[in-house]
Design a protein around this motif. Structure first.
Motif, PDB file in Angstrom:
ATOM      1  N   GLU A   1       0.849  -1.197   0.000  1.00 50.92           N
ATOM      2  CA  GLU A   1       0.000   0.000   0.000  1.00 50.92           C
ATOM      3  C   GLU A   1       0.882   1.243   0.000  1.00 50.92           C
ATOM      4  OE1 GLU A   1      -3.418   0.472   0.204  1.00 50.92           O
ATOM      5  OE2 GLU A   1      -3.751  -1.672  -0.104  1.00 50.92           O
ATOM      6  N   ARG A   2       0.524   2.179  -0.822  1.00 49.78           N
ATOM      7  CA  ARG A   2       1.274   3.429  -0.875  1.00 49.78           C
ATOM      8  C   ARG A   2       0.380   4.565  -0.423  1.00 49.78           C
ATOM      9  NH1 ARG A   2       4.303   2.570  -6.571  1.00 49.78           N
ATOM     10  NH2 ARG A   2       5.754   1.024  -5.829  1.00 49.78           N
ATOM     11  N   GLY A   3       0.941   5.414   0.443  1.00 48.99           N
ATOM     12  CA  GLY A   3       0.190   6.572   0.912  1.00 48.99           C
ATOM     13  C   GLY A   3       0.166   7.657  -0.147  1.00 48.99           C
ATOM     14  N   ARG A   4      -0.793   8.528  -0.029  1.00 46.57           N
ATOM     15  CA  ARG A   4      -0.900   9.623  -0.992  1.00 46.57           C
ATOM     16  C   ARG A   4       0.111  10.710  -0.672  1.00 46.57           C
ATOM     17  NH1 ARG A   4      -6.089  13.170  -1.787  1.00 46.57           N
ATOM     18  NH2 ARG A   4      -4.764  14.695  -2.750  1.00 46.57           N
ATOM     19  N   ARG A   5       0.791  11.175  -1.690  1.00 43.85           N
ATOM     20  CA  ARG A   5       1.766  12.242  -1.490  1.00 43.85           C
ATOM     21  C   ARG A   5       1.064  13.585  -1.347  1.00 43.85           C
ATOM     22  NH1 ARG A   5       6.731  11.918  -5.699  1.00 43.85           N
ATOM     23  NH2 ARG A   5       8.094  10.644  -4.440  1.00 43.85           N
ATOM     24  N   PRO A   6       1.524  14.407  -0.402  1.00 42.45           N
ATOM     25  CA  PRO A   6       0.935  15.733  -0.308  1.00 42.45           C
ATOM     26  C   PRO A   6       1.348  16.595  -1.510  1.00 42.45           C
ATOM     27  CG  PRO A   6       2.705  15.500   1.279  1.00 42.45           C
ATOM     28  CD  PRO A   6       2.517  14.158   0.636  1.00 42.45           C
ATOM     29  N   LYS A   7       0.504  17.559  -1.843  1.00 37.96           N
ATOM     30  CA  LYS A   7       0.773  18.422  -2.992  1.00 37.96           C
ATOM     31  C   LYS A   7       2.029  19.252  -2.760  1.00 37.96           C
ATOM     32  CE  LYS A   7      -1.419  21.971  -5.736  1.00 37.96           C
ATOM     33  NZ  LYS A   7      -2.455  22.971  -5.764  1.00 37.96           N
ATOM     34  N   LYS A   8       2.877  19.370  -3.776  1.00 34.67           N
ATOM     35  CA  LYS A   8       4.111  20.135  -3.680  1.00 34.67           C
ATOM     36  C   LYS A   8       3.786  21.606  -3.499  1.00 34.67           C
ATOM     37  CE  LYS A   8       8.717  20.476  -4.725  1.00 34.67           C
ATOM     38  NZ  LYS A   8       9.112  21.425  -3.732  1.00 34.67           N
ATOM     39  N   LYS A   9       4.385  22.210  -2.475  1.00 31.72           N
ATOM     40  CA  LYS A   9       4.153  23.623  -2.220  1.00 31.72           C
ATOM     41  C   LYS A   9       5.027  24.451  -3.152  1.00 31.72           C
ATOM     42  CE  LYS A   9       2.998  22.910   2.562  1.00 31.72           C
ATOM     43  NZ  LYS A   9       3.601  22.562   3.816  1.00 31.72           N
ATOM     44  N   VAL A  10       4.518  25.580  -3.587  1.00 31.04           N
ATOM     45  CA  VAL A  10       5.284  26.457  -4.469  1.00 31.04           C
ATOM     46  C   VAL A  10       5.724  27.687  -3.689  1.00 31.04           C
ATOM     47  CG1 VAL A  10       4.254  25.704  -6.641  1.00 31.04           C
ATOM     48  CG2 VAL A  10       3.160  27.494  -5.329  1.00 31.04           C
ATOM     49  N   CYS A  11       6.860  28.215  -4.073  1.00 32.83           N
ATOM     50  CA  CYS A  11       7.424  29.395  -3.411  1.00 32.83           C
ATOM     51  C   CYS A  11       6.568  30.620  -3.745  1.00 32.83           C
ATOM     52  CB  CYS A  11       8.860  29.590  -3.869  1.00 32.83           C
ATOM     53  SG  CYS A  11       9.637  31.062  -3.179  1.00 32.83           S
ATOM     54  N   GLY A  12       6.064  31.269  -2.717  1.00 30.37           N
ATOM     55  CA  GLY A  12       5.227  32.459  -2.908  1.00 30.37           C
ATOM     56  C   GLY A  12       5.993  33.623  -3.493  1.00 30.37           C
ATOM     57  N   PHE A  13       7.294  33.681  -3.224  1.00 31.36           N
ATOM     58  CA  PHE A  13       8.118  34.767  -3.761  1.00 31.36           C
ATOM     59  C   PHE A  13       8.400  34.560  -5.245  1.00 31.36           C
ATOM     60  CE2 PHE A  13       9.197  34.647   0.810  1.00 31.36           C
ATOM     61  CZ  PHE A  13       8.842  35.944   1.152  1.00 31.36           C
ATOM     62  N   CYS A  14       8.604  33.296  -5.654  1.00 36.83           N
ATOM     63  CA  CYS A  14       8.841  33.000  -7.069  1.00 36.83           C
ATOM     64  C   CYS A  14       7.579  33.251  -7.894  1.00 36.83           C
ATOM     65  CB  CYS A  14       9.295  31.554  -7.250  1.00 36.83           C
ATOM     66  SG  CYS A  14      10.972  31.244  -6.693  1.00 36.83           S
ATOM     67  N   VAL A  15       6.412  32.933  -7.319  1.00 33.99           N
ATOM     68  CA  VAL A  15       5.145  33.138  -8.010  1.00 33.99           C
ATOM     69  C   VAL A  15       4.934  34.630  -8.292  1.00 33.99           C
ATOM     70  CG1 VAL A  15       2.635  32.991  -7.743  1.00 33.99           C
ATOM     71  CG2 VAL A  15       4.056  31.054  -7.121  1.00 33.99           C
ATOM     72  N   ASP A  16       5.261  35.474  -7.293  1.00 34.02           N
ATOM     73  CA  ASP A  16       5.105  36.922  -7.439  1.00 34.02           C
ATOM     74  C   ASP A  16       6.297  37.576  -8.128  1.00 34.02           C
ATOM     75  OD1 ASP A  16       2.721  36.616  -6.146  1.00 34.02           O
ATOM     76  OD2 ASP A  16       3.493  37.215  -4.183  1.00 34.02           O
ATOM     77  N   LYS A  17       7.284  36.766  -8.537  1.00 32.81           N
ATOM     78  CA  LYS A  17       8.500  37.240  -9.214  1.00 32.81           C
ATOM     79  C   LYS A  17       9.230  38.314  -8.398  1.00 32.81           C
ATOM     80  CE  LYS A  17       7.160  36.029 -13.850  1.00 32.81           C
ATOM     81  NZ  LYS A  17       5.787  35.943 -14.242  1.00 32.81           N
ATOM     82  N   VAL A  18       9.448  38.005  -7.105  1.00 33.67           N
ATOM     83  CA  VAL A  18      10.147  38.916  -6.209  1.00 33.67           C
ATOM     84  C   VAL A  18      11.646  38.677  -6.353  1.00 33.67           C
ATOM     85  CG1 VAL A  18      10.532  39.507  -3.788  1.00 33.67           C
ATOM     86  CG2 VAL A  18       8.234  38.987  -4.584  1.00 33.67           C
ATOM     87  N   GLU A  19      12.396  39.727  -6.685  1.00 29.99           N
ATOM     88  CA  GLU A  19      13.851  39.614  -6.822  1.00 29.99           C
ATOM     89  C   GLU A  19      14.519  39.515  -5.458  1.00 29.99           C
ATOM     90  OE1 GLU A  19      16.141  39.823  -9.532  1.00 29.99           O
ATOM     91  OE2 GLU A  19      14.395  39.335 -10.761  1.00 29.99           O
ATOM     92  N   TYR A  20      14.114  40.404  -4.540  1.00 28.46           N
ATOM     93  CA  TYR A  20      14.748  40.511  -3.234  1.00 28.46           C
ATOM     94  C   TYR A  20      13.668  40.644  -2.167  1.00 28.46           C
ATOM     95  CZ  TYR A  20      17.457  42.498   0.586  1.00 28.46           C
ATOM     96  OH  TYR A  20      18.007  42.734   1.815  1.00 28.46           O
ATOM     97  N   VAL A  21      13.754  39.845  -1.122  1.00 33.65           N
ATOM     98  CA  VAL A  21      12.784  39.903  -0.026  1.00 33.65           C
ATOM     99  C   VAL A  21      13.147  41.090   0.855  1.00 33.65           C
ATOM    100  CG1 VAL A  21      11.765  38.647   1.893  1.00 33.65           C
ATOM    101  CG2 VAL A  21      12.554  37.399  -0.113  1.00 33.65           C
TER     102      VAL A  21
END
Length: 76
Positions: free
Chosen positions: A4-24
């Motif tokens: 039996e294989r468990g379900r993998r959780p959904k891969k989280k995405v970087c919120g800064f990369c999504v908003d195209k932030v150069e520098y935090v």
């Protein structure tokens, strides 16, 4: 026998990369507040979902914001 294989959780995405932030920026306290717990600890990368580059920048930004009194060190 099939294993039996468990379900993998959904891969989280970087919120800064999504908003195209150069520098935090440390002055964006409202954005940085999402990445600290209610006790004041910085969330690790596996929980926050940030990429390594932005996690390092975010950690430095939170520490700077704490020194500038924009974010609390601890919450009582």
């Amino acid at each position: 026998m099939r294993k039996e294989r468990g379900r993998r959780p959904k891969k989280k995405v970087c919120g800064f990369c999504v908003d195209k932030v150069e520098y935090v920026d440390f002055k964006e306290a409202s954005r940085l507040r999402r990445y600290i717990t209610e006790r004041g600890k910085i969330l690790p990368r596996r929980i926050s979902g940030n990429c390594a580059k932005h996690q390092r920048q975010m950690t430095v930004a939170i520490k700077r914001a704490r020194n500038m009194a924009l974010l609390p060190f601890t919450i009582e």
